[in-house]
Scaffold this motif. Sequence first.
Motif, mmCIF file in Angstrom:
data_model
loop_
_atom_site.group_PDB
_atom_site.id
_atom_site.type_symbol
_atom_site.label_atom_id
_atom_site.label_comp_id
_atom_site.label_asym_id
_atom_site.label_seq_id
_atom_site.Cartn_x
_atom_site.Cartn_y
_atom_site.Cartn_z
ATOM 1 N N TYR A 125 36.630 31.907 32.215
ATOM 2 C CA TYR A 125 35.500 31.711 32.894
ATOM 3 C C TYR A 125 34.410 31.699 31.852
ATOM 4 N N MET A 126 33.107 31.118 32.246
ATOM 5 C CA MET A 126 31.959 31.192 31.455
ATOM 6 C C MET A 126 30.757 31.672 32.422
ATOM 7 N N VAL A 127 30.276 32.668 31.959
ATOM 8 C CA VAL A 127 28.931 33.242 32.678
ATOM 9 C C VAL A 127 27.930 32.437 32.486
ATOM 10 N N ALA A 128 27.300 31.717 33.300
ATOM 11 C CA ALA A 128 26.327 30.828 33.383
ATOM 12 C C ALA A 128 25.052 31.378 34.266
ATOM 13 N N VAL A 129 24.048 30.867 33.840
ATOM 14 C CA VAL A 129 22.882 31.150 34.292
ATOM 15 C C VAL A 129 21.832 30.000 34.244
ATOM 16 N N PRO A 134 15.270 34.659 32.204
ATOM 17 C CA PRO A 134 14.829 35.146 31.170
ATOM 18 C C PRO A 134 15.965 35.587 30.388
ATOM 19 N N ALA A 135 17.019 36.051 30.899
ATOM 20 C CA ALA A 135 18.242 36.538 29.976
ATOM 21 C C ALA A 135 18.914 35.630 29.129
ATOM 22 N N LYS A 136 18.931 35.643 27.710
ATOM 23 C CA LYS A 136 19.870 35.091 26.906
ATOM 24 C C LYS A 136 21.316 35.745 26.652
ATOM 25 N N THR A 137 21.339 36.723 26.970
ATOM 26 C CA THR A 137 22.638 37.480 26.549
ATOM 27 C C THR A 137 23.008 38.200 27.774
ATOM 28 N N ILE A 138 24.288 38.634 27.768
ATOM 29 C CA ILE A 138 25.092 39.429 28.840
ATOM 30 C C ILE A 138 24.156 40.784 28.944
ATOM 31 N N ALA A 139 23.850 41.207 27.834
ATOM 32 C CA ALA A 139 23.202 42.704 27.848
ATOM 33 C C ALA A 139 21.809 42.536 28.708
ATOM 34 N N GLU A 140 20.994 41.492 28.466
ATOM 35 C CA GLU A 140 19.663 41.297 28.927
ATOM 36 C C GLU A 140 19.892 40.921 30.472
ATOM 37 N N LEU A 141 20.992 40.100 30.744
ATOM 38 C CA LEU A 141 21.335 40.149 32.182
ATOM 39 C C LEU A 141 21.487 41.338 32.776
ATOM 40 N N ALA A 221 28.319 33.985 27.878
ATOM 41 C CA ALA A 221 29.422 34.673 27.512
ATOM 42 C C ALA A 221 30.569 33.930 28.141
ATOM 43 N N VAL A 222 31.821 33.960 27.421
ATOM 44 C CA VAL A 222 33.055 33.700 28.007
ATOM 45 C C VAL A 222 34.245 35.040 28.192
ATOM 46 N N THR A 223 34.842 34.908 29.370
ATOM 47 C CA THR A 223 35.594 35.897 29.813
ATOM 48 C C THR A 223 36.614 36.186 29.172
ATOM 49 N N SER A 224 36.894 35.262 28.165
ATOM 50 C CA SER A 224 38.574 35.329 27.510
ATOM 51 C C SER A 224 38.598 36.532 26.564
ATOM 52 N N PRO A 235 29.621 34.184 22.750
ATOM 53 C CA PRO A 235 30.332 35.265 22.596
ATOM 54 C C PRO A 235 31.229 35.508 23.826
ATOM 55 N N THR A 236 32.098 36.661 23.445
ATOM 56 C CA THR A 236 32.829 36.952 24.758
ATOM 57 C C THR A 236 32.136 38.211 25.463
#
Length: 323
Positions: A125-129, A134-141, A221-224, A235-236
């Motif tokens: 999967y792709m984590v898409a927003v 504003p989030a540019k990374t998973i950590a920011e999300l 990010a991707v979930t693979s 990034p994953t």
Amino acid sequence: MDRRTLIKTLAAMSLAPLGATATRLAVARETPLRVIVPFPPGGGTDVLGRVIAASLEGALERSVIVENKPGASGMLGADYTANGAKDGSMLLFAGLVPSVRYYARPPEDVLKQLAPVCPIARSPYMVAVNSDLPAKTIAELVAQARREPKGLTFGTPGNATPQHLATELLQAACGMEMLHVPYRGTGPMMTDLLGGQIQVVVATVAAVEPYLKSGRLRVLAVTSPQRLPKYPDIPTVAESGFAGFSAQIQFGTYCAAGTPEATIAALNQGINRALKTESVHAKLAEQGFEPTGGTPAQLQDALLAEIRDVAGLVQAGKVRVDL
């Protein structure tokens, strides 16, 4: 009865089961194989089924017909196959678990209705927003979601779909909680993501890819387990600070329980041959799928494991499965 006659009779009796099996397989080749897709045309399962069905005709040396039997979250097509002939003339193409409604049943009950034939393919999967987020990374999300519990909304193609389960697993791994908005399919979900009615989706590569260049959404990010060769800059989830996280949608094929093992083995061999062809590899790669293949036992183990995993989410109140 003399000794010579007795020997001939015993020999004929010993070969009878083999002859019967050979006859059944010969008859099967004369009967068209009906590939049942339990969702409407155009979706990921339908695309997958049609790509492989086109190669199955040569691999099995029989004609193949694709039939869409949508309805009841995949249960209509699953039940149609389970109640069909037990002669290998009908093959269900579905997700790892053929219908979300099977999640609420004891795992053994599923195997009383459907016999696993062959693993088919998987896709991360792709984590898409939405691009306005504003989030540019998973950590920011995650940071934003933690500041605003249930303030962000995530969409899925429906309750208890694989995408919903993957998102719940992501939330659990990241320690965040967003508000779930279920849709009736991927199309309307992506439309609302682009329009800003929802902020986040965990969707297949095939669903997200058409919008990557438009700038209307952003993939965090991707979930693979590893980065995708096609998108090496994305990034994953695991390397984004959540080690060990992995989620992929998987597909398999099933026939009615009670189908002879020899018939299942013949279908399995044909599907594995089809999956190894260059044309199938290329077409599946275009849609973000990775061919897998394997044995009926491997598909059965994966199916039972997923049902048990989801049972934990159901018991925790994260997922509701409507019977």
